[in-house]
Motif scaffolding. Structure first.
Motif, short mmCIF file in Angstrom:
data_model
loop_
_atom_site.label_atom_id
_atom_site.label_comp_id
_atom_site.label_asym_id
_atom_site.label_seq_id
_atom_site.Cartn_x
_atom_site.Cartn_y
_atom_site.Cartn_z
N GLN A 22 29.65 64.46 45.23
CA GLN A 22 30.97 64.26 45.81
C GLN A 22 30.83 63.47 47.09
N ASP A 23 31.71 62.52 47.29
CA ASP A 23 31.80 61.77 48.53
C ASP A 23 33.20 61.97 49.08
N SER A 24 33.32 62.71 50.15
CA SER A 24 34.61 63.03 50.74
C SER A 24 34.60 62.65 52.21
N ARG A 25 35.39 61.63 52.55
CA ARG A 25 35.43 61.16 53.94
C ARG A 25 36.86 60.77 54.31
N ASN A 26 37.03 59.81 55.22
CA ASN A 26 38.35 59.51 55.76
C ASN A 26 39.36 59.07 54.70
N GLY A 27 38.87 58.44 53.64
CA GLY A 27 39.77 57.94 52.61
C GLY A 27 40.03 58.92 51.49
N GLY A 28 39.49 60.15 51.60
CA GLY A 28 39.64 61.13 50.54
C GLY A 28 38.33 61.34 49.81
N GLY A 29 38.37 62.06 48.69
CA GLY A 29 37.15 62.44 48.00
C GLY A 29 37.13 62.02 46.54
N LEU A 30 35.92 61.64 46.09
CA LEU A 30 35.65 61.38 44.68
C LEU A 30 34.53 62.29 44.23
N SER A 31 34.68 62.88 43.05
CA SER A 31 33.61 63.64 42.42
C SER A 31 33.07 62.83 41.25
N MET A 32 31.73 62.76 41.15
CA MET A 32 31.08 61.93 40.14
C MET A 32 30.25 62.83 39.23
N LEU A 33 30.60 62.83 37.95
CA LEU A 33 30.05 63.78 36.98
C LEU A 33 29.29 63.07 35.87
N LEU A 34 28.50 63.86 35.13
CA LEU A 34 27.77 63.41 33.94
C LEU A 34 26.78 62.29 34.26
N LEU A 35 26.08 62.43 35.35
CA LEU A 35 25.09 61.43 35.74
C LEU A 35 23.69 61.85 35.26
N PRO A 36 22.83 60.90 34.88
CA PRO A 36 21.49 61.25 34.42
C PRO A 36 20.49 61.42 35.56
N HIS A 37 20.92 61.09 36.77
CA HIS A 37 20.05 61.20 37.94
C HIS A 37 20.91 61.57 39.13
N PRO A 38 20.33 62.11 40.19
CA PRO A 38 21.15 62.46 41.35
C PRO A 38 21.85 61.24 41.91
N PRO A 39 23.15 61.32 42.18
CA PRO A 39 23.83 60.20 42.81
C PRO A 39 23.30 59.97 44.21
N MET A 40 23.65 58.85 44.78
CA MET A 40 23.12 58.47 46.10
C MET A 40 23.37 59.55 47.14
N GLN A 41 24.54 60.25 46.99
CA GLN A 41 24.85 61.28 47.97
C GLN A 41 23.82 62.41 47.94
#
Length: 348
Positions: A22-41
């Protein structure tokens, strides 16, 4: 923890996937699912800067993964029109972490604020979120609604805000996400709606014939613990019909038909009488097309054009010239996207 097999089937038809971010900052949050590797966050690269690099950068990185699913954590996030323009949103939470079981979170950090004179009280956040989502549908965009409780840091227990998906006769992890992608959903944190139209679940696209009115009959099964005074039939973002519960019972669950002479969409919504929070249920939208074209409203597109402009003015205040210039580039792309969509509008 990251495992060799992130998808785990732990009880017959119960699954979990261990890789998400999840990336949640000044512009709001996005959750990123079903990834084969850890996301950059999760890899320790989440920036301390609340604006740069923008969330859309991480979302684009996740979008490169086939099958990844990206969720807008709220419908009112400041960056929502930018995310839409860059094609990184698969679904939008209508029942989000701000709606708890016995209270709601008033904070609008990262959100476009609502007009509290119009969207007031415990239902205000929910009604504002739905209004924004309806404007997306009025732009001809077919993005399914979803839900999330945010358990652990909010007042919602696990599974309070939830989305149900029609999976036909056989459930599997793949069929569930396939149904979600098709919009065959019901979102709720209270009542359970089970609607169908002509035997079809939400997400279905009905075709109309020019010069003839298309009449569609919704069949609905409703179960609720909390008191509900009425059901609302929503058509093109407006309340088309209000059906009191006693009338619904007298009709044996048969609702008034929807009528269309042009393209549009419709759904059913139920809101409980709970005074402390927004407890509701909504079907995903059904769609209607004449001449195989969606309805695109001038007014709805302008709503998001104004939104992009307001957010760009915030970004323009950043002190670092290089960061500001790069961020403005993403907003210019969004401006052009909504401008092009306006040129294709076919309804007021």
């Amino acid at each position: 923890a990251v495992t060799d097999s992130p998808l785990v089937n732990f009880v017959k038809s119960r699954y979990y996937h261990s890789l998400a971010g999840q990336d949640s900052r000044n512009g709001g949050g996005l959750s990123m699912l079903l990834l084969p590797h850890p996301p950059m966050q999760l890899a320790g690269q989440l920036p301390a800067n609340p604006e740069f690099p923008p969330t859309v950068v991480f979302a684009k990185d996740a979008r490169r993964v086939e099958g990844a699913w990206i969720v807008a954590d709220t419908a009112t996030a400041w960056d929502l029109p930018v995310w839409i323009a860059h094609g990184v949103v698969d679904s939008i939470r209508l029942a989000d972490h701000r709606f708890g079981r016995d209270r709601y979170i008033e904070s609008e950090t990262g959100q476009r604020p609502r007009n509290k004179a119009v969207y007031s009280g415990a239902n205000g956040l929910g009604r504002w979120s739905e209004h924004v989502y309806y404007q997306l549908l009025n732009c001809g965009l077919r993005i399914p609604p979803t839900a999330g409780s945010g358990s652990g840091d909010t007042y919602s227990p696990v599974g309070y805000n939830r989305v149900y998906v029609y999976c036909d006769s056989e459930f599997s992890y793949e069929s569930w996400f396939g149904g979600l992608r098709a919009g065959r959903v019901v979102v709720t944190n209270g009542p359970l709606l089970r609607p169908s139209v002509e035997g079809r679940p939400p997400g279905h696209v009905f075709q109309g014939e020019n010069g003839r009115t298309l009449r569609l009959q919704m069949d609905l099964q409703l179960a609720t613990k909390d008191k509900i005074e009425y059901l609302e039939l929503i058509q093109n973002g407006e309340i088309a019909v209000v059906v009191r519960l006693d009338e619904y019972v007298d009709r044996a669950g048969r609702l008034p038909p929807f009528e269309f002479s042009d393209s549009g969409w419709f759904l059913v919504r139920a809101v409980t009488d709970t005074a402390k929070t927004y407890r509701f249920a909504t079907s995903g939208p059904f769609y209607v097309e004449f001449e195989s074209r969606p309805r695109i409203s001038h007014r709805a597109v302008r709503f998001f054009q104004d939104w992009v402009l307001q957010r760009a003015r915030q970004v323009a205040k950043l002190p670092d010239d290089a960061e500001r210039s790069e961020l403005i580039g993403y907003h210019r792309t969004a401006r052009d996207y909504w401008r092009e969509l306006l040129a294709r509008a076919n309804a007021e």
